[in-house]
Design a protein around this motif. Sequence first.
Motif, PDB file in Angstrom:
ATOM      1  N   UNK A   1       0.824  -1.205   0.000  1.00 18.39           N
ATOM      2  CA  UNK A   1       0.000   0.000   0.000  1.00 18.39           C
ATOM      3  C   UNK A   1       0.857   1.254   0.000  1.00 18.39           C
ATOM      4  N   UNK A   2       0.410   2.254  -0.754  1.00 19.69           N
ATOM      5  CA  UNK A   2       1.133   3.528  -0.798  1.00 19.69           C
ATOM      6  C   UNK A   2       0.380   4.614  -0.043  1.00 19.69           C
ATOM      7  N   UNK A   3      -0.589   4.216   0.791  1.00 22.82           N
ATOM      8  CA  UNK A   3      -1.359   5.202   1.549  1.00 22.82           C
ATOM      9  C   UNK A   3      -0.428   6.027   2.423  1.00 22.82           C
ATOM     10  N   UNK A   4      -0.646   7.338   2.429  1.00 25.19           N
ATOM     11  CA  UNK A   4       0.211   8.249   3.173  1.00 25.19           C
ATOM     12  C   UNK A   4      -0.510   8.757   4.416  1.00 25.19           C
ATOM     13  N   UNK A   5       0.178   8.704   5.536  1.00 19.68           N
ATOM     14  CA  UNK A   5      -0.329   9.315   6.757  1.00 19.68           C
ATOM     15  C   UNK A   5       0.689  10.331   7.249  1.00 19.68           C
ATOM     16  N   UNK A   6       0.194  11.317   7.967  1.00 21.06           N
ATOM     17  CA  UNK A   6       1.042  12.339   8.555  1.00 21.06           C
ATOM     18  C   UNK A   6       1.052  12.148  10.066  1.00 21.06           C
ATOM     19  N   UNK A   7       2.126  12.591  10.686  1.00 26.64           N
ATOM     20  CA  UNK A   7       2.277  12.480  12.134  1.00 26.64           C
ATOM     21  C   UNK A   7       1.891  13.798  12.797  1.00 26.64           C
ATOM     22  N   UNK A   8       1.079  13.716  13.828  1.00 26.23           N
ATOM     23  CA  UNK A   8       0.747  14.898  14.631  1.00 26.23           C
ATOM     24  C   UNK A   8       0.961  14.549  16.099  1.00 26.23           C
ATOM     25  N   UNK A   9       1.652  15.419  16.813  1.00 23.97           N
ATOM     26  CA  UNK A   9       1.867  15.207  18.244  1.00 23.97           C
ATOM     27  C   UNK A   9       0.729  15.859  19.026  1.00 23.97           C
TER      28      UNK A   9
ATOM     29  N   UNK B   1      -1.639  12.344  34.465  1.00 20.47           N
ATOM     30  CA  UNK B   1      -2.920  12.230  33.775  1.00 20.47           C
ATOM     31  C   UNK B   1      -2.873  12.545  32.303  1.00 20.47           C
ATOM     32  N   UNK B   2      -1.677  12.821  31.760  1.00 22.39           N
ATOM     33  CA  UNK B   2      -1.548  13.149  30.345  1.00 22.39           C
ATOM     34  C   UNK B   2      -0.173  12.711  29.863  1.00 22.39           C
ATOM     35  N   UNK B   3      -0.093  12.343  28.592  1.00 21.35           N
ATOM     36  CA  UNK B   3       1.171  11.938  27.993  1.00 21.35           C
ATOM     37  C   UNK B   3       1.198  12.424  26.549  1.00 21.35           C
ATOM     38  N   UNK B   4       2.388  12.748  26.045  1.00 21.15           N
ATOM     39  CA  UNK B   4       2.485  13.159  24.646  1.00 21.15           C
ATOM     40  C   UNK B   4       2.399  11.922  23.757  1.00 21.15           C
ATOM     41  N   UNK B   5       1.472  11.961  22.834  1.00 24.04           N
ATOM     42  CA  UNK B   5       1.301  10.842  21.918  1.00 24.04           C
ATOM     43  C   UNK B   5       1.407  11.300  20.482  1.00 24.04           C
ATOM     44  N   UNK B   6       1.452  10.344  19.575  1.00 25.93           N
ATOM     45  CA  UNK B   6       1.439  10.668  18.154  1.00 25.93           C
ATOM     46  C   UNK B   6       0.201  10.044  17.527  1.00 25.93           C
ATOM     47  N   UNK B   7      -0.448  10.819  16.686  1.00 25.42           N
ATOM     48  CA  UNK B   7      -1.630  10.330  15.977  1.00 25.42           C
ATOM     49  C   UNK B   7      -1.348  10.342  14.484  1.00 25.42           C
ATOM     50  N   UNK B   8      -1.994   9.444  13.793  1.00 25.97           N
ATOM     51  CA  UNK B   8      -1.877   9.359  12.342  1.00 25.97           C
ATOM     52  C   UNK B   8      -3.074  10.052  11.713  1.00 25.97           C
ATOM     53  N   UNK B   9      -2.825  10.849  10.687  1.00 26.59           N
ATOM     54  CA  UNK B   9      -3.940  11.458   9.973  1.00 26.59           C
ATOM     55  C   UNK B   9      -3.589  11.628   8.501  1.00 26.59           C
ATOM     56  N   UNK B  10      -4.580  11.440   7.670  1.00 27.58           N
ATOM     57  CA  UNK B  10      -4.420  11.673   6.234  1.00 27.58           C
ATOM     58  C   UNK B  10      -5.216  12.918   5.875  1.00 27.58           C
TER      59      UNK B  10
END
Length: 537
Positions: free
Chosen positions: A394-402, A413-422
């Motif tokens: 697959x060539x689907x592209x996702x971007x990283x957002x912190x 009660x909180x942690x820095x995470x990374x989410x995927x978004x197109x």
Amino acid sequence: MTTRRPTTRDFADFLRHSNQFENLQYFEKTLTEEERDAMSASYFSNCELDWNQLEEKVNNALAAKSLTDSFYTKRQLVFSSEAISNPALNIFDKRSSLAFKWNELGLESLIRGECAVCILAGGQATRLNQGSTTPKGCFVIPYLPSQKSLFQILVEKVQKAEIMAFEHHQRCPGKIISYPRIPVLILTSEENNEETKNFFRKHELFGLQECQLFFLTQPMLPVFRFESMKSLHPLSFIFKSQTEVAFAPSGNGAFYSALAVSGLSKHLRDIGVRYIQICPVDNPLVNIADTAFLGLCIQEKIDVGCKGFSVPIEDFNKNAGVFCADFASSTSKVNWSILEYSELDENLLARHGKRERHDGYVIANMAVHCLSLSFCDQVWNSQNKLSRQAYSESTSMYHIAKKNIPTCQLKEGVVEGIKLESFIFDEFHQAEKLGILIVDKASEFSPIKRADSPLSDIKDFGKVPEGTPLAARLAILRNDLRQLPFGSLRDMNKLSIDMDALSFEIDPMVPILLPTEMLRLGLTKHDSETQEEIPKK
């Protein structure tokens, strides 16, 4: 044949096989049996991907982010002077003398029912109201006398376009027409879909008919805790609560699949729709159902239309992305791409700013597009073909957002995470012809990205930070005044505003002459005295 439902043991095995030993220990030693059952059910109901697929998506996105600099040495920022001197780039100016013709074509198209609109509304108002979990479209702009939500502001603009199209054709003798109903699509996410629907029901659909309102949903993907690529096992889930794994919307790039899978693409085609104008919900100035924009795409046979504005590279802020093009292509076709504002790098901007033979003005992306329905179908067909192949192909592209993610696993009660978004523009490279319409930023662009500072801290309304609700409110005020006959665009931009002026607001249903109609009636001039030109070298 029935498919076996995943169990709590399946989720524990999932954590074990993906080397999430810390999460596995928390899951087995800290949670009760009921909590383990609830967490397992919440995960498998939201995600059907196995760990290898998830890990590959994250690694590809991280690799793409690290390669941004080398990627954009080939695709260069487009400057206004280059756009003017290179017709092959298909860049147009809304102040062109052709705008009147585009507007006529757009009005004709609306009355034939050929255009739908889609509002991208998958996000929450977390950054606008501290801790708020309401959909962003429900946000009410402070100091706006009407106290309208973003959803209502945009829907009323669609209704205004319907009125304009109907009245335009009523003036045509001998033509019998029905009142146009523009289909309105709302792209939500699974976390705000029901609340968004309830909000529209509560407000009686803001006057829309049920047959013209449609809701689409983008799927969710897990949010990850990322240690380091040097770590042996860098990725792990984040436990939002003792019964939930943290998920986030997968991005508005899911628009194409949502349109097709829901059957809405076929329905729109059956009722004669040819184009869909798309805009984000957080920009109250957006000209939705823009007839000149639609007419341009029709006349020039553009299957991906974009709106942009010129901005000095040194003044560029992170409220918009920028257009890039591959000038080294061996074909006559220009390969376009958009660098999202969250991925902008100051070093990249500085390096491109040193290029010769340009005026220093880049073209910013407003995230307002006009897509042909055939292009949307083409994208879905290509995505569907890839999805039937092995995920590794697959060539689907996702971007990283912190993003800061609530968690029950840490005292903070909180942690820095990374989410995927197109993003919807990730597929624009498939367009046969992409065109950009340059518009006036002050008239059409004031997105709300963050909360206001306390009003007591603001000493000068001329220096309100961009991207805030107050900046949007001031932009609406100037836009309202700009619509009045004989108003000078330049004068409106320099208007001194105080708190008393914020009580002024024009209802969008009040008939205001279009600039093209004012020109035809001789009520204003179309020259450098009242219009700001695209900066030239």
